[in-house]
Design a protein around this motif. Structure first.
Motif, short mmCIF file in Angstrom:
data_model
loop_
_atom_site.label_atom_id
_atom_site.label_comp_id
_atom_site.label_asym_id
_atom_site.label_seq_id
_atom_site.Cartn_x
_atom_site.Cartn_y
_atom_site.Cartn_z
N LYS A 51 55.64 0.65 33.89
CA LYS A 51 55.64 1.88 33.09
C LYS A 51 54.45 2.76 33.45
O LYS A 51 54.57 3.99 33.50
CB LYS A 51 55.60 1.52 31.61
N LYS A 52 53.32 2.12 33.71
CA LYS A 52 52.13 2.90 34.11
C LYS A 52 52.33 3.56 35.47
O LYS A 52 51.93 4.71 35.68
CB LYS A 52 50.91 1.98 34.14
N SER A 99 62.26 -3.80 37.07
CA SER A 99 63.02 -4.14 35.87
C SER A 99 64.17 -3.16 35.70
O SER A 99 64.12 -2.02 36.17
CB SER A 99 62.11 -4.10 34.64
N THR A 100 65.21 -3.59 35.02
CA THR A 100 66.42 -2.78 34.88
C THR A 100 66.12 -1.43 34.26
O THR A 100 66.64 -0.40 34.71
CB THR A 100 67.45 -3.53 34.02
N GLY A 101 65.26 -1.38 33.26
CA GLY A 101 64.98 -0.13 32.57
C GLY A 101 64.15 0.85 33.37
O GLY A 101 64.15 2.05 33.07
N LEU A 102 63.43 0.37 34.39
CA LEU A 102 62.54 1.23 35.17
C LEU A 102 63.06 1.50 36.58
O LEU A 102 62.52 2.36 37.28
CB LEU A 102 61.14 0.59 35.27
N ARG A 103 64.07 0.77 37.01
CA ARG A 103 64.49 0.83 38.42
C ARG A 103 64.89 2.24 38.85
O ARG A 103 64.50 2.70 39.94
CB ARG A 103 65.65 -0.14 38.67
N ALA A 104 65.63 2.94 38.03
CA ALA A 104 66.09 4.28 38.42
C ALA A 104 64.90 5.20 38.68
O ALA A 104 64.86 5.93 39.68
CB ALA A 104 66.99 4.86 37.34
N ASP A 105 63.92 5.18 37.78
CA ASP A 105 62.75 6.04 37.95
C ASP A 105 61.89 5.60 39.13
O ASP A 105 61.36 6.45 39.87
CB ASP A 105 61.89 6.03 36.67
N LEU A 106 61.74 4.30 39.32
CA LEU A 106 60.90 3.79 40.41
C LEU A 106 61.53 4.11 41.77
O LEU A 106 60.82 4.54 42.70
CB LEU A 106 60.69 2.29 40.27
N TRP A 107 62.83 3.92 41.90
CA TRP A 107 63.49 4.23 43.17
C TRP A 107 63.37 5.72 43.49
O TRP A 107 63.09 6.11 44.63
CB TRP A 107 64.95 3.80 43.13
N ALA A 108 63.61 6.56 42.49
CA ALA A 108 63.51 8.00 42.72
C ALA A 108 62.09 8.38 43.12
O ALA A 108 61.88 9.26 43.96
CB ALA A 108 63.93 8.75 41.46
N LEU A 109 61.11 7.70 42.54
CA LEU A 109 59.71 7.97 42.87
C LEU A 109 59.38 7.52 44.29
O LEU A 109 58.72 8.25 45.05
CB LEU A 109 58.81 7.25 41.86
#
Length: 561
Positions: A232-233, A252-262
């Protein structure tokens, strides 16, 4: 070339690339606007403007853009090197690619003649209105696809790779007899297990891993909770390099979309949404011959898949827009292929009348995945059986196949906005997936992956490899279809996403070959009992229950050297 010169060239190249970008114009505009602020002083102008860009987040966006360019640019080379040598330095690889393309072109032209349709046409107003109305329900449309046939199967592409030979290399000089056991007989450098252990140190047995340590029987306080907080950080800081490092141990499932896009620097800014809407308008206005190939691909793959059939409409939208996107042409700067070109009807042979077709430079067809390049003259005067003029597909052709649907479909689980889904898929394609269908010497290319898979098995499971070879079940003939699709369509979705976490984290497809070898190691006991290729394929037919990370971790770090 010394290190200082290489760094200077790299900086100059990145500056040149970013100068024409939308980000550059945004930063320039914001910098001019900040000059009217009272805390910007003339005597410290440079430092004050830089401080403003940092506090307002523009410096971070610039850092992410630079990081993205570093991931995709070609390595520094001699200024006098020809362009084709920069994209693929080995002449025999380029020659093999050209020879394969001749076979594909013959089949493509045959199909073009049989279909008897133009390469592109403007849709009538009524047809445009109909397509616009059913844009979100395209899966209900059933176009006649009977005449659209597969061009080649994966086994044909594999035979081309098997036939590769370096004319300057004497295979008899190889020290190990095992080097002649495998199908791939080219002298490329691939990593062995000690080198892989160093390169993939974050996957060792003592490091926490999503895909292992987040299972129900392990208390989340031991790893998962703290790791998710770190994720999250990373998302909050919007740092592409940090996101890529984080992804090495899984997302993690909840962060994967944002992390991949980043990681991919895919921001889905208003201009990206507008770009997607323009591509959609292009699909509605014009019908391309390759649209039939996309329809065929979706119908025969994702629409029949238990996991992905619900995303059929998304797949049509994304792939049809993809075929019109000229931004995809960017990857030909570092791909050994060349974008296809055709000529305006009646202007065959006139170079100024040549256009890229389709606009993205990628021709999809079902049944096989690969790229190629070869120039074939256009003739618009050839007659087909019905007596109507038939335009040949005339181009330096680059062909792509059934990875398109398998590559898009898993992303549908992460992104519910079509424009976001599209921008992430496009970036993953031009950064990674195209390498699975290009004949090249790249460490992430399909040739190197095949060779690495065979070397790992030969070195660490020689009895199994020899047994399968003796019964006519060469391991690569079984594993090739997994690797050429990066395991999409073979693993369960959650396990596939965990695998792709590591692809993004290490910026390499190398882990795909490692997993393929690990699957054979996991089923080794059963494989030692088989007596034919068919029975070996049966043992390895269902991979949907496998857990990716335990297999990779055990194979890399619990294998005796």
């Amino acid at each position: 070339m010394d290190e200082g010169s290489e760094l200077s060239l790299t900086i100059a190249h990145i500056v040149q690339r970013l100068k024409g970008s939308h980000l550059h114009s945004q930063i320039e505009r914001r910098a001019k606007e900040c000059l009217h602020q009272p805390d910007i002083k003339l005597d410290s102008l440079k430092e004050d403007v830089r401080g403003f860009l940092k506090t307002s987040g523009w410096e971070r966006q610039l850092q992410n853009a630079v990081y993205r360019e570093l991931q995709v640019q070609l390595p520094p080379s001699h200024p006098a090197a020809p362009p084709e040598h920069l994209k693929e330095p080995l002449a025999y690889m380029r020659a093999a690619q050209a020879g394969w393309e001749k076979r594909v072109l013959k089949s493509l032209n045959s199909m073009s003649t049989e279909l008897g349709v133009p390469l592109a046409r403007m849709r009538p107003a009524a047809e445009q209105k109909e397509l616009a109305n059913k844009w979100n329900e395209m899966g209900t449309d059933e176009p006649d696809l009977a005449s659209v046939r597969p061009v080649y199967a994966p086994k044909d592409f594999l035979e081309v790779l098997v036939s590769l030979r370096n004319p300057n290399h004497d295979g008899s000089e190889d020290v190990s007899v095992r080097s002649h056991w495998g199908l791939i007989q080219v002298p490329l450098n691939v990593r062995d297990i000690p080198q892989l252990r160093r390169a993939y140190s974050e996957l060792n047995l003592t490091s926490g891993q999503l895909g292992i340590d987040d299972h129900a029987h392990i208390h989340p306080d031991l790893f998962e909770n703290e790791y998710v907080q770190i994720g999250k950080k990373v998302v909050m800081e919007q740092d592409s390099a940090a996101a890529q490092q984080y992804s090495r141990q899984g997302c993690s499932t909840g962060l994967r979309a944002d992390l991949w896009a980043l990681i991919l620097n895919s921001n889905n800014q208003p201009q990206d949404v507008m770009h997607y809407e323009q591509l959609t308008a292009g699909v509605i206005q014009h019908d391309l011959l390759v649209d039939n190939l996309i329809y065929k691909d979706v119908k025969l793959t994702a629409s029949n898949d238990d996991y992905y059939f619900v995303f059929e409409d998304f797949l049509y939208q994304v792939l049809l827009c993809f075929s019109r996107d000229t931004a995809v042409l960017e990857h030909f700067k570092y791909n050994s292929a060349t974008p296809p070109r055709s000529f305006i009807q009646g202007k065959g042979g006139e170079e100024e009348c040549a256009v890229v077709y389709p606009p993205n430079g990628v021709i999809p067809f079902h049944g096989f995945s690969m790229y190629g390049e070869y120039i074939l003259p256009l003739s618009s005067h050839t007659k087909h059986a019905g007596g109507k003029p038939q335009q040949y597909i005339t181009m330096c052709v680059c062909v792509f196949a059934c990875l398109l649907c398998p590559a898009v479909a898993p992303l549908c689980f992460l992104y519910n906005e079509p424009s976001k889904l599209y921008s992430v898929f496009r970036e993953m394609y031009i950064r990674y997936f195209f390498r699975l269908h290009s004949i090249s010497s790249s460490p992430s290319g399909i040739v190197s992956l095949c060779l690495q898979f065979e070397r790992l098995l030969q070195t660490h499971l020689p009895q199994l490899f020899y047994h399968l070879r003796q019964i006519g079940a060469q391991p690569l003939r079984i594993a090739f279809k997994w690797m050429v699709r990066a395991f999409s369509g073979y693993l369960s979705t959650d396990q596939l996403l965990l695998l792709w976490d590591r692809v993004l984290g290490y910026d390499s497809l190398e882990v795909v070959a490692v997993l393929a070898a690990a699957v054979f190691a996991f089923r080794a006991e059963n494989l030692m009992e088989v007596t034919s290729l068919g029975s070996a394929e049966a043992v390895l037919a269902d991979l949907s229950t496998l857990k990716v990370m335990p297999l990779i971790q055990i194979f890399l770090f619990a294998t005796a050297i």
